[in-house]
Design an enzyme around this catalytic site. Structure first.
Site, PDB file in Angstrom:
ATOM      1  N   CYS A  65      48.730   5.989  85.679  1.00  0.00           N
ATOM      2  CA  CYS A  65      48.463   6.730  84.440  1.00  0.00           C
ATOM      3  C   CYS A  65      49.293   8.002  84.269  1.00  0.00           C
ATOM      4  O   CYS A  65      49.861   8.210  83.189  1.00  0.00           O
ATOM      5  CB  CYS A  65      46.984   7.060  84.280  1.00  0.00           C
ATOM      6  SG  CYS A  65      45.885   6.357  85.483  1.00  0.00           S
ATOM      7  N   ARG A  81      46.745   2.660  97.880  1.00  0.00           N
ATOM      8  CA  ARG A  81      45.444   3.306  98.029  1.00  0.00           C
ATOM      9  C   ARG A  81      44.994   3.150  99.464  1.00  0.00           C
ATOM     10  O   ARG A  81      45.168   2.097 100.069  1.00  0.00           O
ATOM     11  CB  ARG A  81      44.413   2.658  97.095  1.00  0.00           C
ATOM     12  CG  ARG A  81      44.769   2.859  95.632  1.00  0.00           C
ATOM     13  CD  ARG A  81      43.721   2.284  94.722  1.00  0.00           C
ATOM     14  NE  ARG A  81      44.162   2.403  93.328  1.00  0.00           N
ATOM     15  CZ  ARG A  81      43.508   1.900  92.285  1.00  0.00           C
ATOM     16  NH1 ARG A  81      42.377   1.240  92.480  1.00  0.00           N
ATOM     17  NH2 ARG A  81      43.980   2.063  91.068  1.00  0.00           N
ATOM     18  N   ASP A 118      49.386  -3.127  84.658  1.00  0.00           N
ATOM     19  CA  ASP A 118      48.755  -1.961  84.059  1.00  0.00           C
ATOM     20  C   ASP A 118      49.293  -1.709  82.659  1.00  0.00           C
ATOM     21  O   ASP A 118      50.423  -2.090  82.354  1.00  0.00           O
ATOM     22  CB  ASP A 118      49.114  -0.753  84.943  1.00  0.00           C
ATOM     23  CG  ASP A 118      48.051   0.323  84.895  1.00  0.00           C
ATOM     24  OD1 ASP A 118      47.075   0.165  84.146  1.00  0.00           O
ATOM     25  OD2 ASP A 118      48.218   1.318  85.613  1.00  0.00           O
ATOM     26  N   HIS A 123      42.960   2.576  79.190  1.00  0.00           N
ATOM     27  CA  HIS A 123      43.614   2.074  80.395  1.00  0.00           C
ATOM     28  C   HIS A 123      43.161   0.625  80.543  1.00  0.00           C
ATOM     29  O   HIS A 123      41.991   0.342  80.421  1.00  0.00           O
ATOM     30  CB  HIS A 123      43.134   2.921  81.581  1.00  0.00           C
ATOM     31  CG  HIS A 123      43.481   2.355  82.912  1.00  0.00           C
ATOM     32  ND1 HIS A 123      44.410   2.926  83.732  1.00  0.00           N
ATOM     33  CD2 HIS A 123      43.020   1.269  83.568  1.00  0.00           C
ATOM     34  CE1 HIS A 123      44.513   2.227  84.841  1.00  0.00           C
ATOM     35  NE2 HIS A 123      43.684   1.209  84.763  1.00  0.00           N
ATOM     36  N   LYS A 139      33.603   1.205  79.515  1.00  0.00           N
ATOM     37  CA  LYS A 139      34.568   0.151  79.862  1.00  0.00           C
ATOM     38  C   LYS A 139      33.990  -1.239  79.682  1.00  0.00           C
ATOM     39  O   LYS A 139      32.773  -1.423  79.593  1.00  0.00           O
ATOM     40  CB  LYS A 139      35.018   0.318  81.317  1.00  0.00           C
ATOM     41  CG  LYS A 139      33.871   0.193  82.313  1.00  0.00           C
ATOM     42  CD  LYS A 139      34.356   0.216  83.754  1.00  0.00           C
ATOM     43  CE  LYS A 139      33.191   0.099  84.731  1.00  0.00           C
ATOM     44  NZ  LYS A 139      33.620  -0.045  86.110  1.00  0.00           N
ATOM     45  N   GLN A 160      49.670  -3.427  90.023  1.00  0.00           N
ATOM     46  CA  GLN A 160      48.746  -3.626  88.912  1.00  0.00           C
ATOM     47  C   GLN A 160      49.504  -4.108  87.682  1.00  0.00           C
ATOM     48  O   GLN A 160      50.628  -3.669  87.432  1.00  0.00           O
ATOM     49  CB  GLN A 160      48.072  -2.306  88.543  1.00  0.00           C
ATOM     50  CG  GLN A 160      47.108  -1.779  89.584  1.00  0.00           C
ATOM     51  CD  GLN A 160      46.466  -0.494  89.096  1.00  0.00           C
ATOM     52  OE1 GLN A 160      47.153   0.451  88.741  1.00  0.00           O
ATOM     53  NE2 GLN A 160      45.145  -0.471  89.081  1.00  0.00           N
ATOM     54  N   HIS A 186      48.730   1.469  79.360  1.00  0.00           N
ATOM     55  CA  HIS A 186      47.970   2.549  78.732  1.00  0.00           C
ATOM     56  C   HIS A 186      48.283   2.555  77.252  1.00  0.00           C
ATOM     57  O   HIS A 186      49.454   2.516  76.862  1.00  0.00           O
ATOM     58  CB  HIS A 186      48.305   3.883  79.385  1.00  0.00           C
ATOM     59  CG  HIS A 186      47.864   3.930  80.812  1.00  0.00           C
ATOM     60  ND1 HIS A 186      48.679   3.551  81.846  1.00  0.00           N
ATOM     61  CD2 HIS A 186      46.660   4.226  81.364  1.00  0.00           C
ATOM     62  CE1 HIS A 186      48.014   3.640  82.980  1.00  0.00           C
ATOM     63  NE2 HIS A 186      46.785   4.040  82.723  1.00  0.00           N
TER      64      HIS A 186
END
Length: 604
Positions: free
Chosen positions: A298, A327, A347, A475, A429, A345, A349
RNA sequence: GCCCCGGUGGCGCAAUGGUAGCGCAGUCGAUUUGUAAUUGACAGGUUAGGGGUUCGAAUCCCCUCUGGGGCUCCA
């Protein structure tokens, strides 16, 4: 204190009375099954106490596929102990002792369980007005709310499965007890079917298939939870990624790239160092500056957004990235591809205005279902999580965002459950669990509003009124991570990838060496047409080559001998064992072209 | 991180205090085969790493790394 035993309710009497399976409605059948499994747990505790009189009992509830019971014992249980325990249990079941409920005073209960410290703790935790009940069978007695089946003979089929450590009440600061898992069913056949499902799951284990099909590996010298993708697995992954990229471009996303590390200040601004540091790798120092490996993408996408002042006319902006994050996961939780320390990911945004929010969420859902259809996932469950007690941002924004999530789901007539207060502190979410071929659920998709980062990074856009407004930020990850998703795919297909994903779509099998040349020419044509094929030139018999290709789960085996060579054909064998006989090469290629299309569903 | 069980050639396994073996895969050779294993030979391991006990350790003990089943965690 949450109830640790099945909730005591008006069903108790009814449950005790009905020992048969003649129940209407699924819930009641499930309730009976739970009662039966819980009863099995009692029978197990009885057996354990016979063999280990000093054992201290924890709790023994039914769980999704069986039951467990926790014990404190002087030494851990061995597989031989389990056999012994199971033997005693079967004797008890055969004897057909009735389960008998008694209610008693707190004082009597405390006397009865005075040498069972965990039971004493449970009693202490019961509210003052709570009825304290016990259940007996034979000489065994346990603090218990019930319900139970009528007697021990109402346990038609059971089996003990495994032993594991488990903290008392799930608290790692409290003692570690020994947990025995078992399962029970209404018939021997159902038990056998359940055990067969477990075996099937084992056969489809992505870790085993990953090795057998040469897809990926992990290495002690590289580090735990870090995956290396081999050529075959890399091929599958890149096919998924190519499709993913095409789809994202088609649906109005921009693809961006960002580095793997960023300076400490970035993570201070984002709040990760305050709230997520324990999930991050330790910092690196370069030129006296601290850098962190990114646990999320992000902040980088935000940097792209902030690089220029945006007009409301430019919004929505959708930045997508196959972003590799790191992580720190505790060593005990790592698992194959499903739980790793470095992963990519899928991912994105989305930055948008308030009135674009609902359409954007809808767009994400459409994208999601197109992807899930392509991979053949027919079943999924959707959960909407709303504002928790501790949250950031304006309640009106929460309201608006939650409504838009809900609206997008309802507009598509998608059924979903609501997890009240289950949202992250930064936004509501939607999570989607996909169900694989074996009926197991995997969480991959997540769509989350974020009211935290736009504030922290002071994101604004030029609005229509000439002022500055804060954009909504969504996200989302659809596949979740490439690692986990590929793991799910491997297990979903049992390693037999559909044609469009198969790393090798066809293997050419020359019967004799004199056919190799023709095979090479066919290979060249297949490759020129964009197909993935290989020639097996080993000095082996045809049968051996078929066997090898079969075990590698290659969709098509193309056997070539004198006859095929003369006719410019290939003898087509499918991995399901079907022999299609000699097929002209052109015809086969047409077929391959058709069958290797990416599946399109009805559109969710 | 915690509890338990493991780690032996690339893979799957054997050897439980006394010379580390088998199968598959690999390499080389013979065979040239019509729909799931042709055959012979060769090569490959200081038994995860370190320390200890012992005349002697894959085997027993300790530490570390790592895999698995769980617990916990999963901004």
């Amino acid at each position: 204190m949450p109830p640790t035993y099945p909730v005591h309710n008006s069903r108790v009497g009814e449950m005790l009375d009905h020992g048969s399976l003649e129940t209407e409605g699924v819930d009641e059948a499930q309730a009976h099954r739970n009662a039966m499994r819980h009863s099995t747990a009692h029978v197990m505790a009885d057996a354990v106490l016979k063999l280990f009189p000093e054992a201290k009992m924890g709790i023994g509830p039914p769980v999704e596929n069986g039951f467990y019971y926790d014990f404190e014992v002087s030494r851990p249980f061995t597989p031989e102990d389990l056999e012994e325990i199971e033997k005693l249990m079967k004797e008890t079941i055969k004897e057909g002792f009735p389960f008998q409920r008694e209610e008693l005073s707190r004082a009597d209960a405390e006397t009865m369980f005075s040498d069972q410290p965990y039971k004493m703790e449970l009693i202490e935790g019961l509210p003052g007005e709570e009825v304290i009940s016990i259940y007996r069978h034979d000489e065994f007695v346990d603090l218990c709310q019930g319900p139970h089946v009528r007697g021990t003979s109402d346990i038609p089929a059971m089996k003990l499965l495994s032993v594991a450590g488990a903290y008392w009440r799930g608290d790692e600061k409290r003692p570690m007890l020994q947990r025995i898992y078992g399962t029970a069913f209404e018939s021997e056949q159902e038990l056998a079917e359940h055990l067969e499902r477990l075996e099937e799951a084992e056969r489809r284990d992505h870790r085993t298939l990953g090795r057998q099909l040469n897809l990926f590996s992990v290495h002690e010298e590289i580090g735990p939870g870090l995956i290396v993708w081999h050529p075959k697995g890399g091929r599958v992954r890149s096919l998924v990624e190519d499709y993913w990229k095409d789809l994202h471009y088609r649906l109005g996303y921009d693809i961006v790239y960002s580095p793997h590390i960023g300076r400490a200040q970035l993570w201070e601004t984002s709040g990760h160092l305050d709230f997520y540091q324990e999930g991050m790798f330790a910092p690196l120092e370069v030129d006296e500056q601290q850098y962190y490996l990114k646990p999320m993408n992000c902040p980088f996408h935000i940097a792209i957004f902030k690089n220029a002042l945006h007009s409301y006319r430019e919004l929505p902006l959708r930045f997508a990235e196959l972003g590799t994050v790191y992580r720190y996961e505790r060593s005990g939780v790592l698992h194959g591809l499903m739980r790793v320390r470095g992963f990519t990911q899928d991912d994105a945004h989305i930055f948008c205005t308030p009135d674009q929010v609902e359409d954007e969420v809808g767009g994400v859902l459409e994208l999601t279902f197109e992807l899930l259809d392509a991979f053949g996932f027919k079943d999924y469950s959707i959960a909407l999580s709303t504002r928790p007690e501790k949250y950031v941002g304006d309640p009106e924004m929460w309201e608006h965002a939650t409504k838009s999530l809900q609206g997008a789901l309802e507009k598509r007539s998608l059924s979903f459950t609501v997890d009240e207060g289950g949202g992250a502190f930064y936004g509501p979410k939607i999570d989607i669990n996909i169900t694989d071929a074996l009926g197991r659920a995997w969480q991959c998709t997540t769509v989350q509003f974020d009211f935290n980062l736009p504030q922290r990074f002071d994101l604004t856009y030029q609005d229509a009124e000439g002022g500055r407004s804060q954009p909504y930020m969504v996200h989302r990850a659809i596949l979740g991570s490439m690692e986990r998703f590929l793991g799910v795919l491997i297990e979903h297909y049992g390693g037999a990838f559909p044609l469009w994903l198969a790393p090798v779509q066809a293997v050419l099998i020359p019967i004799a060496d004199r056919h190799i040349e023709y095979c090479e020419s066919v290979l060249a044509k297949l490759e020129a047409a964009g197909f993935r094929a290989e020639v097996d030139t080993r000095g082996e018999r045809m049968n051996q080559k078929i066997r090898t290709a079969q075990m590698q789960k290659v969709p098509y085996m193309l056997v070539v001998g004198d006859r095929e060579q003369e006719a410019n054909a290939v003898a087509v064998r499918h991995r399901d064992g079907e022999d299609l006989g000699a097929v002209p090469l052109d015809e086969f290629m047409a077929r391959l072209g058709e069958e290797s299309q990416i599946p399109k569903g009805s559109g969710g």
